[in-house]
Scaffold this active site. Structure first.
Site, mmCIF file in Angstrom:
data_model
loop_
_atom_site.group_PDB
_atom_site.id
_atom_site.type_symbol
_atom_site.label_atom_id
_atom_site.label_comp_id
_atom_site.label_asym_id
_atom_site.label_seq_id
_atom_site.Cartn_x
_atom_site.Cartn_y
_atom_site.Cartn_z
ATOM 1 N N ILE A 15 30.614 42.102 41.535
ATOM 2 C CA ILE A 15 30.300 41.439 40.275
ATOM 3 C C ILE A 15 28.854 41.702 39.870
ATOM 4 O O ILE A 15 28.568 41.953 38.697
ATOM 5 C CB ILE A 15 30.587 39.921 40.360
ATOM 6 C CG1 ILE A 15 32.084 39.683 40.625
ATOM 7 C CG2 ILE A 15 30.155 39.208 39.080
ATOM 8 C CD1 ILE A 15 33.030 40.304 39.598
ATOM 9 N N CYS A 155 37.427 34.327 37.942
ATOM 10 C CA CYS A 155 38.089 35.281 37.054
ATOM 11 C C CYS A 155 39.464 34.768 36.645
ATOM 12 O O CYS A 155 39.877 34.910 35.484
ATOM 13 C CB CYS A 155 38.196 36.647 37.718
ATOM 14 S SG CYS A 155 38.979 36.634 39.352
ATOM 15 N N THR A 156 40.171 34.132 37.577
ATOM 16 C CA THR A 156 41.517 33.633 37.286
ATOM 17 C C THR A 156 41.472 32.439 36.340
ATOM 18 O O THR A 156 42.303 32.325 35.430
ATOM 19 C CB THR A 156 42.247 33.269 38.591
ATOM 20 O OG1 THR A 156 42.276 34.421 39.445
ATOM 21 C CG2 THR A 156 43.669 32.822 38.322
#
Length: 338
Positions: A15, A155-156
């Site tokens: 990231i 992210c989810t």
């Protein structure tokens, strides 16, 4: 705040490097510093330039000026190698916002160490136990300028929350279950290895479908309080290197046909959530979304309805690139809220 927003990155992993790529490709932010105690500047250059998933960096020539400076074209970026966040002299570089992407300093107390080095604000690129979580397009407008440490959630959660928001706003969600079919990540093992806290997680990532826990669905209740306690979920880690997909099964308060639901999502994807929530009717597969900077792309053909009150919705996300794009978007929003 005027001029470019100056940012620093702590932790040059997946990231961290992709946030750097996103930042360097934009004209409203300026990357001024990177800290990572485990990577030399020449290796940092190599890791940034060559990426198995996202390809070779070709925007600027990249070279090492000296052991403490990288050059992106003519743009110098200062490199630090401090293990303790409070020792990183962010203030010397003018870094106002720090992206905390080590995955280690995810609480308010730990992340606040960056403020001692001169940073003004910290964005944690992971869920946090106690820092307020903001999902761009969902609750980012609730950010107040007196909040110094925030989490960009996961992210989810960034994929699920915009979709859940549209469905709840339009039709109401009684309850729901989420499954994310998730690409493997750096925490997994290349071959079977020790993983005492998660035995299944210690099995070979490239040769197994691995059931796993995730707090992403419950976290939606933190950014959308109306859904608190109504959603939970789990994950399957699969042998792909990037792009994941959420399956959200919900029971609706108001009756709606699948056509009604598609129309609502399409409308929002072209309106308030444009650039955050996407919509497609194409026959897509996971690799079609590598490098997609949207948080969530609804797959109209993949979803199904049991009846007018029970529906399964499918939405894709590049769990690396889309998420990293939102980190920078959140920083830009925070700077405008000063």
């Amino acid at each position: 705040m005027t001029g470019k927003i100056k940012i620093g990155i702590n932790g040059f992993g997946r990231i961290g490097r992709l946030v750097a790529r996103v930042a360097l490709a934009r004209d409203d932010v300026e990357l001024v510093a990177v800290n990572d105690p485990f990577i030399t500047t020449d290796y940092m250059t190599y890791m940034f330039k060559y990426d198995t998933v996202h390809g070779q960096w070709k925007h600027h020539e990249l070279k090492v000026k000296d052991e403490k400076t990288l050059l992106f074209g003519e743009k110098p970026v200062t490199v630090f190698g401090c293990r303790n966040p409070e020792e990183i002299p962010w203030g010397e570089t003018g870094a106002e916002f720090v992206v905390e992407s080590t995955g280690v300093f995810t609480t308010k107390e730990k992340a606040s160490a960056h403020l001692k080095g001169g940073a003004k604000k910290v964005v944690i690129s992971a869920p946090s136990a106690d820092a307020p979580m903001f999902v761009v397009g969902v609750n980012h407008t609730e950010y107040k300028s007196d909040i110094d440490i925030v989490s960009n959630a996961s992210c989810t959660t960034n994929c699920l929350a915009p979709l859940a928001k549209v469905i709840n706003d339009r039709f109401g969600i009684v309850e729901g279950l989420m499954t994310t079919v998730h690409a493997m990540t750096a925490t997994q093992k290349t071959v079977d290895g020790p993983s005492s806290k998660d035995w299944r997680g210690g099995r070979a990532a490239s040769f197994n479908i691995i059931p796993s826990s995730t707090g992403a669905a419950k976290a939606v209740g933190k950014v959308l309080p109306a859904l608190n306690g109504k959603l939970t979920g789990m994950a399957f880690r699969v042998p792909t290197v990037d792009v994941s997909v959420v399956g959200l099964t919900v029971r609706l308060e108001k009756k709606a046909t699948y056509a009604d639901i598609k129309a609502a999502i399409k409308e929002e994807s072209e309106g308030k959530l444009k650039g955050i929530l996407g919509y497609t009717e194409d026959d897509v597969v996971s690799t079609d979304f590598i490098g997609d900077n949207r948080s969530s792309i609804f797959d109209a053909k993949a979803g199904i309805a049991l009846n007018d009150n029970c529906v399964k919705l499918v939405s894709w996300y590049d769990n690396e690139w889309g998420y990293s794009s939102r980190v920078v978007d959140l920083i830009v929003h925070m700077s405008k809220t000063q």
